[in-house]
Scaffold this motif. Sequence first.
Motif, PDB file in Angstrom:
ATOM      1  N   GLY A 107       1.002  -1.132   0.071  1.00 40.00           N
ATOM      2  CA  GLY A 107      -0.056   0.013  -0.064  1.00 40.00           C
ATOM      3  C   GLY A 107       0.869   1.393   0.032  1.00 40.00           C
ATOM      4  N   SER A 108       0.165   2.542  -0.176  1.00 37.44           N
ATOM      5  CA  SER A 108       0.735   3.765   0.034  1.00 37.44           C
ATOM      6  C   SER A 108       1.472   4.035   1.143  1.00 37.44           C
ATOM      7  CB  SER A 108      -0.297   4.701  -0.497  1.00 37.44           C
ATOM      8  OG  SER A 108      -1.179   4.617   0.503  1.00 37.44           O
ATOM      9  N   GLY A 109       1.329   3.215   2.277  1.00 42.41           N
ATOM     10  CA  GLY A 109       1.909   3.602   3.620  1.00 42.41           C
ATOM     11  C   GLY A 109       3.400   2.880   3.453  1.00 42.41           C
ATOM     12  N   VAL A 110       3.646   2.325   2.600  1.00 39.51           N
ATOM     13  CA  VAL A 110       5.181   1.664   2.307  1.00 39.51           C
ATOM     14  C   VAL A 110       6.032   3.013   2.018  1.00 39.51           C
ATOM     15  CG1 VAL A 110       6.820   0.416   0.882  1.00 39.51           C
ATOM     16  CG2 VAL A 110       4.449  -0.570   1.549  1.00 39.51           C
ATOM     17  N   GLY A 111       5.475   3.799   1.439  1.00 37.69           N
ATOM     18  CA  GLY A 111       6.237   5.203   1.101  1.00 37.69           C
ATOM     19  C   GLY A 111       7.477   4.924   0.043  1.00 37.69           C
ATOM     20  N   ALA A 112       8.509   5.685   0.469  1.00 33.52           N
ATOM     21  CA  ALA A 112       9.621   5.352  -0.661  1.00 33.52           C
ATOM     22  C   ALA A 112      10.496   4.516  -0.272  1.00 33.52           C
ATOM     23  CB  ALA A 112      10.282   6.722  -0.502  1.00 33.52           C
ATOM     24  N   GLY A 113      10.423   3.639   0.869  1.00 35.41           N
ATOM     25  CA  GLY A 113      11.064   2.560   1.116  1.00 35.41           C
ATOM     26  C   GLY A 113      11.109   1.271   0.444  1.00 35.41           C
ATOM     27  N   TRP A 114      10.870   1.102  -0.713  1.00 32.79           N
ATOM     28  CA  TRP A 114      10.606  -0.041  -1.393  1.00 32.79           C
ATOM     29  C   TRP A 114      11.568  -1.160  -1.144  1.00 32.79           C
ATOM     30  CZ3 TRP A 114       8.826   1.037  -7.257  1.00 32.79           C
ATOM     31  CH2 TRP A 114       7.428   1.805  -6.998  1.00 32.79           C
ATOM     32  N   ASP A 171      -0.157   3.294  11.024  1.00 31.56           N
ATOM     33  CA  ASP A 171      -1.223   4.191  10.959  1.00 31.56           C
ATOM     34  C   ASP A 171      -2.232   3.524  12.100  1.00 31.56           C
ATOM     35  OD1 ASP A 171      -3.946   5.452  10.574  1.00 31.56           O
ATOM     36  OD2 ASP A 171      -3.695   5.700   8.442  1.00 31.56           O
ATOM     37  N   PRO A 172      -2.536   4.056  13.142  1.00 37.08           N
ATOM     38  CA  PRO A 172      -3.376   3.491  14.340  1.00 37.08           C
ATOM     39  C   PRO A 172      -4.845   2.987  14.046  1.00 37.08           C
ATOM     40  CG  PRO A 172      -2.016   5.386  15.222  1.00 37.08           C
ATOM     41  CD  PRO A 172      -1.944   5.232  13.697  1.00 37.08           C
ATOM     42  N   ALA A 173      -5.282   4.561  13.040  1.00 37.27           N
ATOM     43  CA  ALA A 173      -6.686   4.181  12.493  1.00 37.27           C
ATOM     44  C   ALA A 173      -6.804   2.817  11.526  1.00 37.27           C
ATOM     45  CB  ALA A 173      -7.090   5.360  12.018  1.00 37.27           C
ATOM     46  N   VAL A 174      -5.946   2.663  10.642  1.00 29.66           N
ATOM     47  CA  VAL A 174      -5.879   1.407   9.935  1.00 29.66           C
ATOM     48  C   VAL A 174      -5.692   0.147  10.832  1.00 29.66           C
ATOM     49  CG1 VAL A 174      -4.735   0.234   8.171  1.00 29.66           C
ATOM     50  CG2 VAL A 174      -5.224   2.611   7.837  1.00 29.66           C
ATOM     51  N   ALA A 175      -4.874   0.091  11.713  1.00 29.38           N
ATOM     52  CA  ALA A 175      -4.539  -1.077  12.637  1.00 29.38           C
ATOM     53  C   ALA A 175      -5.712  -1.409  13.430  1.00 29.38           C
ATOM     54  CB  ALA A 175      -3.320  -0.826  13.494  1.00 29.38           C
ATOM     55  N   HIS A 176      -6.441  -0.441  13.890  1.00 28.81           N
ATOM     56  CA  HIS A 176      -7.748  -0.740  14.854  1.00 28.81           C
ATOM     57  C   HIS A 176      -8.742  -1.160  14.084  1.00 28.81           C
ATOM     58  CE1 HIS A 176      -5.628   2.466  17.724  1.00 28.81           C
ATOM     59  NE2 HIS A 176      -5.114   0.868  18.022  1.00 28.81           N
ATOM     60  N   ARG A 177      -9.016  -0.804  12.692  1.00 29.83           N
ATOM     61  CA  ARG A 177     -10.285  -1.098  12.208  1.00 29.83           C
ATOM     62  C   ARG A 177     -10.146  -2.445  11.463  1.00 29.83           C
ATOM     63  NH1 ARG A 177      -9.396   3.872   8.827  1.00 29.83           N
ATOM     64  NH2 ARG A 177      -8.634   3.229   6.771  1.00 29.83           N
ATOM     65  N   SER A 178      -8.799  -2.790  10.977  1.00 27.19           N
ATOM     66  CA  SER A 178      -8.515  -3.665  10.050  1.00 27.19           C
ATOM     67  C   SER A 178      -9.000  -5.283  10.523  1.00 27.19           C
ATOM     68  CB  SER A 178      -7.380  -3.814   9.516  1.00 27.19           C
ATOM     69  OG  SER A 178      -6.877  -2.610   8.831  1.00 27.19           O
ATOM     70  N   ALA A 189      -8.028  -8.327  10.709  1.00 25.58           N
ATOM     71  CA  ALA A 189      -6.906  -9.239  10.499  1.00 25.58           C
ATOM     72  C   ALA A 189      -6.759 -10.065  11.659  1.00 25.58           C
ATOM     73  CB  ALA A 189      -5.582  -8.270  10.492  1.00 25.58           C
ATOM     74  N   ASP A 190      -6.103 -11.394  11.393  1.00 25.01           N
ATOM     75  CA  ASP A 190      -5.682 -12.352  12.400  1.00 25.01           C
ATOM     76  C   ASP A 190      -4.614 -11.670  13.281  1.00 25.01           C
ATOM     77  OD1 ASP A 190      -7.641 -14.620  11.659  1.00 25.01           O
ATOM     78  OD2 ASP A 190      -6.615 -13.912   9.687  1.00 25.01           O
ATOM     79  N   LEU A 191      -3.804 -10.903  12.719  1.00 26.25           N
ATOM     80  CA  LEU A 191      -2.517 -10.373  13.393  1.00 26.25           C
ATOM     81  C   LEU A 191      -2.187  -9.242  12.870  1.00 26.25           C
ATOM     82  CD1 LEU A 191      -0.103 -11.046  15.464  1.00 26.25           C
ATOM     83  CD2 LEU A 191       0.890 -12.262  13.356  1.00 26.25           C
ATOM     84  N   ALA A 192      -1.867  -8.197  13.715  1.00 24.79           N
ATOM     85  CA  ALA A 192      -1.661  -6.721  13.281  1.00 24.79           C
ATOM     86  C   ALA A 192      -0.458  -6.195  14.155  1.00 24.79           C
ATOM     87  CB  ALA A 192      -2.905  -5.706  13.337  1.00 24.79           C
ATOM     88  N   TYR A 193       0.269  -5.250  13.244  1.00 21.72           N
ATOM     89  CA  TYR A 193       1.379  -4.816  13.708  1.00 21.72           C
ATOM     90  C   TYR A 193       1.355  -3.243  13.642  1.00 21.72           C
ATOM     91  CZ  TYR A 193       4.041  -9.189  14.642  1.00 21.72           C
ATOM     92  OH  TYR A 193       4.399 -10.258  15.073  1.00 21.72           O
ATOM     93  N   LEU A 194       1.310  -2.451  14.569  1.00 23.87           N
ATOM     94  CA  LEU A 194       1.476  -1.185  14.628  1.00 23.87           C
ATOM     95  C   LEU A 194       2.889  -0.681  14.773  1.00 23.87           C
ATOM     96  CD1 LEU A 194      -0.097   1.698  14.291  1.00 23.87           C
ATOM     97  CD2 LEU A 194      -0.226   1.685  16.705  1.00 23.87           C
ATOM     98  N   ALA A 195       3.469  -0.631  13.556  1.00 28.90           N
ATOM     99  CA  ALA A 195       5.074  -0.422  13.581  1.00 28.90           C
ATOM    100  C   ALA A 195       5.390   0.013  12.058  1.00 28.90           C
ATOM    101  CB  ALA A 195       5.536  -1.615  13.732  1.00 28.90           C
ATOM    102  N   ALA A 196       6.587   0.432  12.039  1.00 31.27           N
ATOM    103  CA  ALA A 196       7.167   0.996  10.684  1.00 31.27           C
ATOM    104  C   ALA A 196       7.362  -0.091   9.747  1.00 31.27           C
ATOM    105  CB  ALA A 196       8.530   1.885  10.950  1.00 31.27           C
TER     106      ALA A 196
END
Length: 525
Positions: free
Chosen positions: A205-212, A296-303, A305-312
Amino acid sequence: MRTVRDAVFDIFRRYELTTVFANPGSTEVPLLAGLPDDLRFVLALHEGSVVGLAIGWALGRERPALALLHSAAGLGNAVNAITTARENRVPLVIIVGQQDRRHLALEPFLAGRLDRLAGDYPVRVDQPVRAQDVPGAVLRAFHEATTSRGPALVVVPMDDWQAPFDDETVAAPARLLRPVAVADADLAPLVELLTGARRPALVAGSGVGAGWSALVALAERLGCPVYQESFGGRAGFPQDHPQYAGVLPDDRIRLRERLRPHDVVLAVGAPVFRQYSYEPGPLVEPGTAIALVTDDPAVAHRSPADLAYLAAPESVCARLAELLPTPARGGAFSRASGREPYVGGPLRHVDVLHELAGRLPHDVVLVEEAPSARPDLHAIVPARTSFGFISAAMGGLGFGVPAAVGLRMALPDRPVVAVLGDGSTLYGVQGLWSAAHYRVGVLFVVLSNGRYAVLDRLADKHGGGKGPWPPFTEVDLGAMSRSLGCPAQRVETYADLTATLDEVLPSLATRETPLLLDVAVGVDP
């Protein structure tokens, strides 16, 4: 005497907020009159363009940009662009002018009820209690915009700027650090999930940013297909990579079918999963596990998912690529291909996209705001760098023109092309004046069909009959562009198209004046 204005200017200098994007009014004059020479002022002719330019500038420089808005009218006009900044996760510091503090209680002319005007879209809204609190509020807005990657607003009454600021305390840290390392022990559940997967997949997703590079390393270690999120504001993975498998469908039926072969799906910097029209049913088939890495805390909290990481995402991907074993799989993966090239007759938007794809340089910055052509653009024009596809994740129109201008201002050595619909262009057309006035060499390729083609398609799909909206074939975008100082050319034939692109694109990186190509296209079936 040192003033609040002096203190805020020092903050601008220290934190590289020295370009001010604005369309000011009377409440901003005390700040701007006699602006120091080391602060650059950039005028846009509409507040949507003000924030759009700032969005492009912030994206290109990968740090917060500064915008100045005029009371309720300016903030109200800019709300659409502010929602885009929030959804695209672009850090902005936005100062909103307010009437004189000394008679706000009487609601004078141009006083605004500003604290909730932009709703929940700003990551912070601050109305300092005292004039002396303004510098701290501006600095905190910078930190909040950086941390939450979104627009932070500070409302400043016009008389505050000349208030004294001797020996006052700035209520914000001068330096704020954000450690991003993730411990191996915390990654163990995700390592176990991916190690046991028979057919994993990644969603970028776009949250990857420039760090491909970190995500590419993880994908190659897993040897799995990589999908792009639907309606993302930025490409998250090189789309010419052999493991790239295309954009995910934006409806649940096709999404379930696309992800059916995979037992584990890891979304990186993307929500789980972005949809458009509602359809019932689960996102994935039973037995498919979903994991998520996002900052993104909002994405993490609403997704779901079986397993979610709020991290870079970059840090997590880089470490996962080292921790995971190399499985016995790999190779190229199939994805939807573009349509056949030009076969004669009137131009179609796919013809334009094919000709662009064959000529665009590898490092092009491509801004898209052509809703009816977007699926074909994804299929035909691969994003080969992190700036190879930039779009408005929120979906509101008016982003493309000013964002492209701001991006080229921030990246003066990179070619910038905006692919736009004519309807979309009309929402941000004022940005052409800024492009012309400040000699910003963007190429605007407008796919002109004289109608809202995407709405026509939705009406057909809905089955409720023809929509009541008329076409707008009377609009002459070339004439409108020239009236704003931006050169324009009309393109009506395939020969005109190829000749013009051959002439313009080779010098695009060094071009100092903008150009709008008004390309006449039919409505593709």
